[in-house]
Motif scaffolding. Structure first.
Motif, short mmCIF file in Angstrom:
data_model
loop_
_atom_site.label_atom_id
_atom_site.label_comp_id
_atom_site.label_asym_id
_atom_site.label_seq_id
_atom_site.Cartn_x
_atom_site.Cartn_y
_atom_site.Cartn_z
N THR A 22 0.85 -1.19 0.00
CA THR A 22 0.00 0.00 0.00
C THR A 22 0.89 1.24 0.00
OG1 THR A 22 -0.09 0.31 2.40
CG2 THR A 22 -1.70 -1.23 1.42
N MET A 23 0.25 2.38 -0.13
CA MET A 23 1.00 3.64 -0.09
C MET A 23 1.65 3.84 1.28
SD MET A 23 0.90 4.96 -3.10
CE MET A 23 1.06 6.74 -3.21
N ALA A 24 1.12 3.23 2.31
CA ALA A 24 1.72 3.33 3.65
C ALA A 24 3.08 2.63 3.69
CB ALA A 24 0.78 2.73 4.69
N ASP A 25 3.35 1.77 2.72
CA ASP A 25 4.63 1.07 2.66
C ASP A 25 5.71 1.88 1.95
OD1 ASP A 25 3.58 -1.26 3.93
OD2 ASP A 25 2.69 -1.86 2.01
N VAL A 26 5.35 3.03 1.38
CA VAL A 26 6.34 3.86 0.68
C VAL A 26 7.26 4.50 1.70
CG1 VAL A 26 6.68 5.87 -0.80
CG2 VAL A 26 4.82 4.27 -1.29
N ALA A 27 8.56 4.28 1.52
CA ALA A 27 9.56 4.82 2.43
C ALA A 27 10.24 6.06 1.85
CB ALA A 27 10.62 3.77 2.73
N ARG A 46 0.17 14.88 -3.19
CA ARG A 46 0.66 13.93 -2.18
C ARG A 46 -0.37 13.74 -1.07
NH1 ARG A 46 6.88 14.38 -0.79
NH2 ARG A 46 5.91 14.52 1.24
N ARG A 47 -1.03 14.81 -0.67
CA ARG A 47 -2.03 14.71 0.40
C ARG A 47 -3.22 13.84 0.00
NH1 ARG A 47 0.12 19.68 1.33
NH2 ARG A 47 -1.32 20.85 0.02
N LYS A 48 -3.45 13.65 -1.28
CA LYS A 48 -4.53 12.77 -1.74
C LYS A 48 -4.17 11.29 -1.55
CE LYS A 48 -6.17 15.92 -5.32
NZ LYS A 48 -6.41 16.10 -6.77
N PHE A 49 -2.88 10.98 -1.43
CA PHE A 49 -2.43 9.59 -1.38
C PHE A 49 -1.78 9.18 -0.07
CE2 PHE A 49 -2.81 10.64 -5.80
CZ PHE A 49 -3.38 9.51 -6.35
N PHE A 50 -1.34 10.14 0.72
CA PHE A 50 -0.65 9.84 1.98
C PHE A 50 -1.36 10.55 3.12
CE2 PHE A 50 2.71 9.61 -1.26
CZ PHE A 50 3.19 8.33 -1.02
N SER A 51 -1.44 9.87 4.27
CA SER A 51 -1.97 10.51 5.46
C SER A 51 -0.93 10.38 6.56
CB SER A 51 -3.29 9.85 5.88
OG SER A 51 -3.08 8.48 6.13
#
Length: 83
Positions: A22-27, A46-51
């Motif tokens: 998921t996008m949460a796995d992006v480092a 970026r705010r549309k894809f990361f929280s």
């Protein structure tokens, strides 16, 4: 720039999901743009894809990208947790 950033991040998301991540796995993100003054628009995308906390990122202005008309290219590194 906003629409191209949104499309690029959407493609990153789709590729991650296909790999079980998921996008949460992006480092880390490396973002290459032809106009660095558009960084606010990139932040909107970026705010549309990361929280929460955004991944580490580098923003670099380049003279041109591989295809005429491209304004942004995004490279993502993700760390998928073991299953």
């Amino acid at each position: 720039m906003l629409s191209q950033a949104t499309i690029a991040l959407g493609k990153v998301k789709a590729l991650l999901e296909a790999a079980g991540a998921t996008m949460a796995d992006v480092a880390k993100l490396n973002v290459y743009v032809t106009d660095i003054t558009k960084r606010v628009e990139i932040g909107e995308a970026r705010r549309k894809f990361f929280s929460g906390d955004f991944p580490t990122s580098t923003l670099v202005q380049v003279a041109a990208l591989v295809e005429p008309g491209l304004l942004i290219e995004i490279e993502a590194t993700a760390i998928r947790p073991p299953r």
